[in-house]
Scaffold this active site. Sequence first.
Site, short mmCIF file in Angstrom:
data_model
loop_
_atom_site.label_atom_id
_atom_site.label_comp_id
_atom_site.label_asym_id
_atom_site.label_seq_id
_atom_site.Cartn_x
_atom_site.Cartn_y
_atom_site.Cartn_z
N ASP A 194 -54.88 -18.36 42.58
CA ASP A 194 -53.80 -18.84 43.41
C ASP A 194 -54.94 -19.29 44.23
OD1 ASP A 194 -52.07 -18.55 45.53
OD2 ASP A 194 -52.43 -16.04 46.01
N SER A 243 -52.13 -14.78 53.63
CA SER A 243 -53.43 -14.91 53.30
C SER A 243 -53.15 -15.83 52.53
CB SER A 243 -53.62 -13.60 52.39
OG SER A 243 -52.81 -13.95 51.01
N LYS A 247 -47.15 -22.02 43.60
CA LYS A 247 -46.86 -21.97 44.74
C LYS A 247 -45.94 -23.21 46.24
CE LYS A 247 -48.88 -18.06 46.80
NZ LYS A 247 -50.22 -17.42 47.19
N HIS A 267 -50.83 -8.03 54.09
CA HIS A 267 -49.68 -7.61 54.19
C HIS A 267 -49.19 -6.89 54.49
CE1 HIS A 267 -49.84 -11.57 50.42
NE2 HIS A 267 -49.41 -11.02 51.85
N SER A 318 -44.47 -18.49 41.84
CA SER A 318 -44.33 -17.52 43.01
C SER A 318 -44.38 -17.74 44.39
CB SER A 318 -46.40 -17.48 42.84
OG SER A 318 -46.24 -16.30 44.46
N HIS A 319 -43.54 -16.33 45.33
CA HIS A 319 -42.89 -16.03 46.50
C HIS A 319 -44.30 -16.58 47.43
CE1 HIS A 319 -43.59 -12.13 47.20
NE2 HIS A 319 -45.12 -12.40 46.53
N ARG A 320 -44.19 -16.80 48.46
CA ARG A 320 -45.01 -16.52 49.79
C ARG A 320 -44.50 -14.73 50.58
NH1 ARG A 320 -48.37 -20.96 50.56
NH2 ARG A 320 -49.90 -18.69 50.52
N SER A 321 -45.26 -14.38 51.04
CA SER A 321 -45.14 -12.98 52.12
C SER A 321 -44.49 -13.54 52.90
CB SER A 321 -46.66 -12.98 52.24
OG SER A 321 -47.79 -13.59 53.11
N GLU A 362 -44.60 -7.89 51.42
CA GLU A 362 -44.14 -8.53 50.58
C GLU A 362 -42.64 -7.15 50.16
OE1 GLU A 362 -46.07 -9.63 47.84
OE2 GLU A 362 -46.88 -12.23 48.87
N GLU A 368 -52.52 -6.79 46.81
CA GLU A 368 -51.01 -5.98 45.52
C GLU A 368 -51.51 -5.41 44.32
OE1 GLU A 368 -49.76 -9.36 44.90
OE2 GLU A 368 -49.94 -10.36 47.23
N ASP A 418 -53.84 -8.24 42.69
CA ASP A 418 -53.96 -9.77 43.19
C ASP A 418 -54.78 -8.84 44.32
OD1 ASP A 418 -54.20 -12.17 44.25
OD2 ASP A 418 -53.03 -12.14 45.61
N LYS A 450 -43.95 -13.67 40.29
CA LYS A 450 -44.22 -12.70 41.70
C LYS A 450 -43.24 -13.33 42.94
CE LYS A 450 -47.97 -13.05 44.37
NZ LYS A 450 -49.16 -12.68 44.02
N GLU A 491 -55.52 -11.27 39.95
CA GLU A 491 -55.76 -12.59 40.60
C GLU A 491 -56.36 -12.79 42.14
OE1 GLU A 491 -51.34 -12.99 41.84
OE2 GLU A 491 -51.93 -14.31 43.73
P1 PGA Z 1 -49.66 -15.32 50.97
O1 PGA Z 1 -49.72 -14.25 49.96
O2 PGA Z 1 -47.93 -15.99 50.82
O3 PGA Z 1 -49.55 -14.20 52.02
O4 PGA Z 1 -50.59 -16.26 51.37
C1 PGA Z 1 -49.01 -14.12 48.75
C2 PGA Z 1 -50.22 -13.65 47.68
O5 PGA Z 1 -51.27 -13.93 48.02
O6 PGA Z 1 -50.05 -13.92 46.65
ZN ZN Z 2 -52.73 -14.41 45.49
#
Ligand code: PGA
Ligand code: ZN
Length: 412
Positions: A305, A42, A330, A147, A357-360, A199, A156, A235, A381, A278
């Site tokens: 984000d 996303s 990110k 996701h 933060s990670h990614r999905s 995730e 989330e 989120d 995260k 978020e």
């Molecule tokens: P994404 O989602 O890595 O699929 O963009 C993670 C988020 O929205 O925080």
């Molecule tokens: Zn997000």
Amino acid sequence: MPNRIRTLKARRILNSRGDYTIETTIQTANGFFAGSAPKGGSKGNLEAKELPAITAVRKVNLRIAPHLVKRALPHQSKLDARLLELDGTRYKSRLGGNSLLSVSIAGCKANAAAKNKKLYQYIAQLADNKKLVLPVPFLNILNGGKHAGMKNDIQEAMIVPKKFKSFSAALGAGTAVFHALRKILHQKWGASATLVGNEGGFVPQKAKTIEQRLELLENAVEQAGFKKKVFFAIDSAATQFYSAKKKQYVLGKKKFSKVKLVEYYARLAKSFPLVSIEDGLAENDWNGWEALTQKMGKKLQIVGDDLLVSNPAYIRMAAQKKACNYLLLKPNQIGTVSESIEASQLALKSKWMVMVSHRSGETNDSFIADLAVGLGVGQCKFGAPDRGERIAKYNRLLQIESELGKKARFGI
Ligand code: PGA
Ligand code: ZN
């Protein structure tokens, strides 16, 4: 003798969704150092451009490597400046944010080794940060939205084990809640309710609303014995359920104006121990963001984000408009390590806080664990504690905690 780059080579590897992504390895006298790019599902509209992995690999090997190989390994800021110069576009559309990031991370690891420093120590030095901090993990243990293959849904539902003395204690509590939740879901709906999303969080098809999911989390926290120590975060990834044409948000069958959605969040925060929201509004609904921050920003983290895409230009704009109070960082949204550090510094200067933060779609690279500790921001995260690509980050944090020993601080 300068520390030369002997070889620099990119290749395709798979990410956690089984899609190709790019990994680059830099060889110096100290060894081989690899960096890879994760992939969002996303994604924000204004993220650094992501090229198809095969194109990104070609760009690194043909357009970047010839400028760096057989020369001295540049200091990180010089390396990243060179990458930006070679790309020369606003959103990294020529060489690709994914290409640049893989080189930038590999370079950062090579630089740390050249200075005989741990990666997190080197990052702390780059960020001019004196406090190494193990982050509070935000664990996304109920996956929804894109996701989990769902439409018009909050993405989330996270648990936040905050009130603990150490990272390992917090992660242990988070994991215990995760196991308690699995048991509850299994008893209620059978094994199919314990299947997981991108995730690593569960995707119980019958728990369709965020209220139902937060209730499940409440039960799990209670069963695990951590009431008042573990909090919640969501989120929304609201761009995914916003219709720009109709100017309305749709959750399940319910429709909301931006005003009504903000009121809805306020009610949610009254009913549950929520500490963070978020992407509560769509990425271009700036008025909505301002309204949410005004109403709830004193009590809650309002995390940007897709709104900010880790880009200093949008962080500046959001700080000016008071549109949020937290940066989700990110690195692949912006494209280089130096720009990620700049984004974090700018957010902190604006009196915000930062969550790494990670990614999905992730790789097993644990760079972001070192980044979180090195920046000293206090939150991360990295998903649920059950898929290898998420575990790589948590295990790296456990490693760092044990390396730092008594010096390991935890949380903000
Ligand atoms: P994404 O989602 O890595 O699929 O963009 C993670 C988020 O929205 O925080
Ligand atoms: Zn997000």
